[in-house]
Design a protein around this motif. Sequence first.
Motif, PDB file in Angstrom:
ATOM      1  N   LEU A   1     -25.964  32.578 -20.429  1.00  0.00           N
ATOM      2  CA  LEU A   1     -24.729  31.824 -20.161  1.00  0.00           C
ATOM      3  C   LEU A   1     -23.714  32.010 -21.284  1.00  0.00           C
ATOM      4  O   LEU A   1     -22.505  32.008 -21.034  1.00  0.00           O
ATOM      5  CB  LEU A   1     -25.067  30.339 -19.981  1.00  0.00           C
ATOM      6  CG  LEU A   1     -23.907  29.450 -19.505  1.00  0.00           C
ATOM      7  CD1 LEU A   1     -23.430  29.893 -18.122  1.00  0.00           C
ATOM      8  CD2 LEU A   1     -24.337  27.992 -19.463  1.00  0.00           C
TER       9      LEU A   1
ATOM     10  N   ASN B   1     -22.167  30.693 -12.184  1.00  0.00           N
ATOM     11  CA  ASN B   1     -22.269  29.367 -11.586  1.00  0.00           C
ATOM     12  C   ASN B   1     -23.722  28.923 -11.547  1.00  0.00           C
ATOM     13  O   ASN B   1     -24.632  29.663 -11.972  1.00  0.00           O
ATOM     14  CB  ASN B   1     -21.643  29.347 -10.184  1.00  0.00           C
ATOM     15  CG  ASN B   1     -22.268  30.401  -9.259  1.00  0.00           C
ATOM     16  OD1 ASN B   1     -23.469  30.645  -9.306  1.00  0.00           O
ATOM     17  ND2 ASN B   1     -21.446  31.018  -8.422  1.00  0.00           N
ATOM     18  N   LYS B   2     -23.973  27.719 -11.018  1.00  0.00           N
ATOM     19  CA  LYS B   2     -25.329  27.173 -11.016  1.00  0.00           C
ATOM     20  C   LYS B   2     -26.300  28.041 -10.242  1.00  0.00           C
ATOM     21  O   LYS B   2     -27.431  28.291 -10.680  1.00  0.00           O
ATOM     22  CB  LYS B   2     -25.314  25.754 -10.419  1.00  0.00           C
ATOM     23  CG  LYS B   2     -24.681  24.706 -11.312  1.00  0.00           C
ATOM     24  CD  LYS B   2     -24.785  23.329 -10.685  1.00  0.00           C
ATOM     25  CE  LYS B   2     -24.168  22.278 -11.601  1.00  0.00           C
ATOM     26  NZ  LYS B   2     -24.262  20.916 -11.013  1.00  0.00           N
TER      27      LYS B   2
ATOM     28  N   HIS C   1     -30.084  30.329 -21.711  1.00  0.00           N
ATOM     29  CA  HIS C   1     -29.115  29.869 -22.722  1.00  0.00           C
ATOM     30  C   HIS C   1     -28.276  31.041 -23.234  1.00  0.00           C
ATOM     31  O   HIS C   1     -27.039  30.952 -23.298  1.00  0.00           O
ATOM     32  CB  HIS C   1     -29.859  29.198 -23.877  1.00  0.00           C
ATOM     33  CG  HIS C   1     -28.972  28.776 -25.002  1.00  0.00           C
ATOM     34  ND1 HIS C   1     -28.210  27.632 -24.957  1.00  0.00           N
ATOM     35  CD2 HIS C   1     -28.721  29.364 -26.208  1.00  0.00           C
ATOM     36  CE1 HIS C   1     -27.529  27.515 -26.086  1.00  0.00           C
ATOM     37  NE2 HIS C   1     -27.825  28.550 -26.863  1.00  0.00           N
TER      38      HIS C   1
ATOM     39  N   THR D   1     -30.974  25.196 -15.930  1.00  0.00           N
ATOM     40  CA  THR D   1     -29.673  25.373 -15.294  1.00  0.00           C
ATOM     41  C   THR D   1     -28.891  24.062 -15.275  1.00  0.00           C
ATOM     42  O   THR D   1     -27.689  24.029 -15.585  1.00  0.00           O
ATOM     43  CB  THR D   1     -29.852  25.887 -13.856  1.00  0.00           C
ATOM     44  OG1 THR D   1     -30.511  27.152 -13.890  1.00  0.00           O
ATOM     45  CG2 THR D   1     -28.507  26.039 -13.154  1.00  0.00           C
TER      46      THR D   1
ATOM     47  N   MET E   1     -25.470  23.792 -17.439  1.00  0.00           N
ATOM     48  CA  MET E   1     -24.220  23.629 -16.696  1.00  0.00           C
ATOM     49  C   MET E   1     -23.567  22.276 -16.968  1.00  0.00           C
ATOM     50  O   MET E   1     -22.342  22.161 -17.005  1.00  0.00           O
ATOM     51  CB  MET E   1     -24.486  23.797 -15.197  1.00  0.00           C
ATOM     52  CG  MET E   1     -24.965  25.184 -14.798  1.00  0.00           C
ATOM     53  SD  MET E   1     -23.854  26.526 -15.312  1.00  0.00           S
ATOM     54  CE  MET E   1     -22.423  26.192 -14.294  1.00  0.00           C
ATOM     55  N   ARG E   2     -24.381  21.258 -17.199  1.00  0.00           N
ATOM     56  CA  ARG E   2     -23.838  19.949 -17.550  1.00  0.00           C
ATOM     57  C   ARG E   2     -23.101  20.009 -18.884  1.00  0.00           C
ATOM     58  O   ARG E   2     -21.988  19.472 -19.025  1.00  0.00           O
ATOM     59  CB  ARG E   2     -24.975  18.929 -17.620  1.00  0.00           C
ATOM     60  CG  ARG E   2     -24.521  17.501 -17.926  1.00  0.00           C
ATOM     61  CD  ARG E   2     -25.676  16.651 -18.361  1.00  0.00           C
ATOM     62  NE  ARG E   2     -26.285  17.157 -19.591  1.00  0.00           N
ATOM     63  CZ  ARG E   2     -27.379  16.639 -20.145  1.00  0.00           C
ATOM     64  NH1 ARG E   2     -27.987  15.622 -19.571  1.00  0.00           N
ATOM     65  NH2 ARG E   2     -27.860  17.151 -21.259  1.00  0.00           N
TER      66      ARG E   2
ATOM     67  N   LYS F   1     -21.861  22.680 -20.221  1.00  0.00           N
ATOM     68  CA  LYS F   1     -20.689  23.543 -20.037  1.00  0.00           C
ATOM     69  C   LYS F   1     -19.523  22.759 -19.441  1.00  0.00           C
ATOM     70  O   LYS F   1     -18.376  22.892 -19.875  1.00  0.00           O
ATOM     71  CB  LYS F   1     -21.058  24.717 -19.136  1.00  0.00           C
ATOM     72  CG  LYS F   1     -19.894  25.633 -18.813  1.00  0.00           C
ATOM     73  CD  LYS F   1     -20.297  26.699 -17.813  1.00  0.00           C
ATOM     74  CE  LYS F   1     -19.090  27.516 -17.369  1.00  0.00           C
ATOM     75  NZ  LYS F   1     -19.469  28.536 -16.347  1.00  0.00           N
ATOM     76  N   GLU F   2     -19.817  21.914 -18.453  1.00  0.00           N
ATOM     77  CA  GLU F   2     -18.772  21.102 -17.825  1.00  0.00           C
ATOM     78  C   GLU F   2     -18.199  20.092 -18.807  1.00  0.00           C
ATOM     79  O   GLU F   2     -16.983  19.843 -18.831  1.00  0.00           O
ATOM     80  CB  GLU F   2     -19.340  20.391 -16.592  1.00  0.00           C
ATOM     81  CG  GLU F   2     -19.691  21.356 -15.455  1.00  0.00           C
ATOM     82  CD  GLU F   2     -20.430  20.654 -14.330  1.00  0.00           C
ATOM     83  OE1 GLU F   2     -20.698  19.431 -14.483  1.00  0.00           O
ATOM     84  OE2 GLU F   2     -20.730  21.304 -13.325  1.00  0.00           O
TER      85      GLU F   2
ATOM     86  N   LEU G   1     -27.093  31.276 -12.124  1.00  0.00           N
ATOM     87  CA  LEU G   1     -27.911  31.030 -13.316  1.00  0.00           C
ATOM     88  C   LEU G   1     -29.346  30.692 -12.924  1.00  0.00           C
ATOM     89  O   LEU G   1     -30.302  31.177 -13.553  1.00  0.00           O
ATOM     90  CB  LEU G   1     -27.299  29.889 -14.130  1.00  0.00           C
ATOM     91  CG  LEU G   1     -27.849  29.700 -15.546  1.00  0.00           C
ATOM     92  CD1 LEU G   1     -27.579  30.937 -16.390  1.00  0.00           C
ATOM     93  CD2 LEU G   1     -27.220  28.473 -16.203  1.00  0.00           C
TER      94      LEU G   1
ATOM     95  N   THR H   1     -15.942  21.966 -21.173  1.00  0.00           N
ATOM     96  CA  THR H   1     -14.701  22.365 -20.508  1.00  0.00           C
ATOM     97  C   THR H   1     -13.741  21.190 -20.363  1.00  0.00           C
ATOM     98  O   THR H   1     -12.538  21.302 -20.590  1.00  0.00           O
ATOM     99  CB  THR H   1     -14.992  22.962 -19.110  1.00  0.00           C
ATOM    100  OG1 THR H   1     -15.896  24.065 -19.257  1.00  0.00           O
ATOM    101  CG2 THR H   1     -13.722  23.426 -18.444  1.00  0.00           C
TER     102      THR H   1
END
Length: 258
Positions: A157, A164-165, A154, A244, A248-249, A251-252, A168, A255
Amino acid sequence: MNAIGLLSVILFTLMAFVGGRQGVRSFVALLLNLLAVILTVFFMLNTSINLLIITLIACVLISCINLFFINEINDKTIAAFLATIITVTILLLFIHLVTKYALIQGFSEEETDEISGYSLYIGIDFVKIVTSVIIMSTIGAIMDVAISISSSLHHLLRLNPLLNKKELFQSGLNIGRDILGTDANTIFFAFFGGYLGLLIWFKDLEYSFGEIVNSKVFSGEMMTIFCAGIGIALIIPISSWISTFILMRDKEKSTSNN
């Protein structure tokens, strides 16, 4: 005030002084964990309930106390919780099979004199009892590794949002490798210190090295240590992957909203 009460006051004072509000919550969580263990033992006495199901429910309860109550509900604790429950479920089935075929359940021949006055027909499956004991002995270390990896990823990131995935996830594995050895040794020395009297007992019985290694009680303890180590090794990739995925979910989503 007896010794237990005095030590409790000292522990609470130190935890509150060092950890502040978080330390107080940790102390309360310690008491809640004690209550959870007592309730688990109480329900285990009810033979109509599967002991493995009771153990799994107890692990869920303990995980909620130590992750959500202390650190609140967030991405880090959710990832650690999911990783812990998945690992415990896999480990529960694995340990049950190992215990069943290794025949380490029940009492050893060295304990015959101590239990000679008691009835052994208590109606409880000792295979499931041993499985529960191993799991309950390991749950703390598994949660510790899970939250360590989740929290580290956490913050990693946040410091480097361009990861990227794959990068990470690899970072999670690298972090896990660093703590794998120390956690495995922590479990080993915890069991060794708790059963130091066992080695003294073997000395009094004048056991040879071969008799010690092949004794049921020693084999059972060593298998407990190995199974705990397997749980620690297993939680590393599981926690890394789940953390991860969740990070990343989010984060997307962040964004796309921006």
